[in-house]
Write an enzyme that holds these catalytic residues in place. Structure first.
Site, short mmCIF file in Angstrom:
data_model
loop_
_atom_site.label_atom_id
_atom_site.label_comp_id
_atom_site.label_asym_id
_atom_site.label_seq_id
_atom_site.Cartn_x
_atom_site.Cartn_y
_atom_site.Cartn_z
CB CYS A 86 -66.30 -17.58 17.25
SG CYS A 86 -66.22 -18.60 15.77
CG HIS A 203 -69.77 -19.98 19.62
ND1 HIS A 203 -69.99 -18.67 19.24
CD2 HIS A 203 -69.15 -20.57 18.58
CE1 HIS A 203 -69.52 -18.49 18.01
NE2 HIS A 203 -69.00 -19.63 17.59
CD GLU A 205 -71.94 -17.23 21.89
OE1 GLU A 205 -71.02 -17.57 22.64
OE2 GLU A 205 -71.81 -17.11 20.65
#
Lengths: 230, 80
Positions: A86, A203, A205
């Site tokens: 990002c 993302h 994660e």
């Protein structure tokens, strides 16, 4: 695996990445403040998401000139794996580690939702655990994710098998309907020429634990740990 | 010495913000606005007294930080 996460003023996914890495590595990564000029020897450097420097001037423009980024660029050029997520992707383009630029979303709105991504290459440290053509679900949360590069750069990326992810429908179509932000050719993530640097807007994660509602991101971190275990 | 820098999107690069402004102007009743391109204007106050040296310095600033030359052009205006 040894890992470091760079922390800028305005980073807000640094802890998310730390938790995801810790889960896969079994120990915590080094958290490195942007004012530092050095860091311990590591196998992986993560440039996390957020709004470094409040996105002043352009997203990632100020962070790209932080003291620590000189060291990140030096390590990347020496072959250390670097993952920009990002805002981290925006910073890597501004720092010249990846080509192109992330512009304002075509619809001018901040977009925060899960998207489908088609894995375009499994030939990298980051994407090896996935199958080429596989569709995964990662969240996006950005205002400036509209990937732009000139024709020659796009051709270089495609000819070099350097597009890692494209925005896609659940059945793998990479058409305009599956494109959330206007990115050219539905590009969501790209590799550098040496394939040790990945930048992506979504993302991994944020979907790396069943408690978060999904685990499609976890193989990326597990795969990196496995790659550096040998 | 005062230096003015205009940073604009290269032609061929889509400007969704400019488009939105154009539509907003149309909906306010301003007819005939055929295009809007949005950019940035930056004023610098430099200690440098020599215009040629100032231009050279600001050119480097633009290339390294003020503009992203992948998508943006810049114009430097040095006040007399």
């Amino acid at each position: 695996m040894r890992a470091a996460v760079i922390v800028f003023p305005g980073s807000n996914c640094d802890r998310d990445v730390m938790v995801a890495l810790q889960q896969s590595m079994g120990r915590a990564p080094h958290m490195v403040w942007h004012r530092e000029t050095g860091m311990p020897e590591v196998d992986l450097i993560v440039v996390p998401g957020g709004f470094s420097y409040g996105d002043y001037l352009r997203s990632g423009a100020m962070a790209a000139h932080s003291p620590i980024m000189k060291e990140v660029v030096r390590r990347a050029n020496a072959g250390v794996a670097v993952l920009g997520i990002c805002n981290g992707f925006q910073i890597l383009t501004e720092a010249g580690l990846l080509p192109g630029v992330l512009m304002r979303n075509a619809g001018l709105k901040f977009i925060c939702r899960d998207v489908g991504l088609r894995v375009e290459t499994a030939d990298s440290l980051f994407t090896r655990p996935y199958r080429k053509g596989q569709v995964v679900r990662f969240p996006i949360a950005h205002n400036d994710g509209n990937y732009f590069a000139d024709e020659a750069t796009l051709k270089r990326l495609e000819d070099g098998d350097r597009i890692a992810f494209r925005y896609a429908s659940s059945d793998g179509k990479t058409d305009a309907a599956a494109n959330p932000n206007g990115s050219l050719r539905n590009i969501a993530g790209i590799l550098n020429e040496r394939r040790n640097v990945l930048g992506l807007m979504p993302h991994p994660e944020r979907l790396a634990d069943p408690e978060l509602g999904g685990t499609d991101g976890r193989p990326m971190f597990d795969g990196l740990v496995k790659a550096f275990a040998a | 010495m005062k230096v003015k820098v205009h940073v604009t999107l290269k032609s061929g690069v889509l400007d969704p913000q400019g488009k939105a402004v154009q539509h907003a102007l149309a909906s306010l009743g301003f007819a005939g606005v055929e295009g809007v391109r949005q950019g940035k204007y930056i004023e610098l106050e430099l200690a440098e007294k020599d215009p040629a040296k100032a231009r050279e310095a600001v050119d480097a600033m633009c290339r390294q930080l003020l503009a992203n030359t992948v998508i943006e052009n810049y114009a430097i205006d040095i006040a007399a």
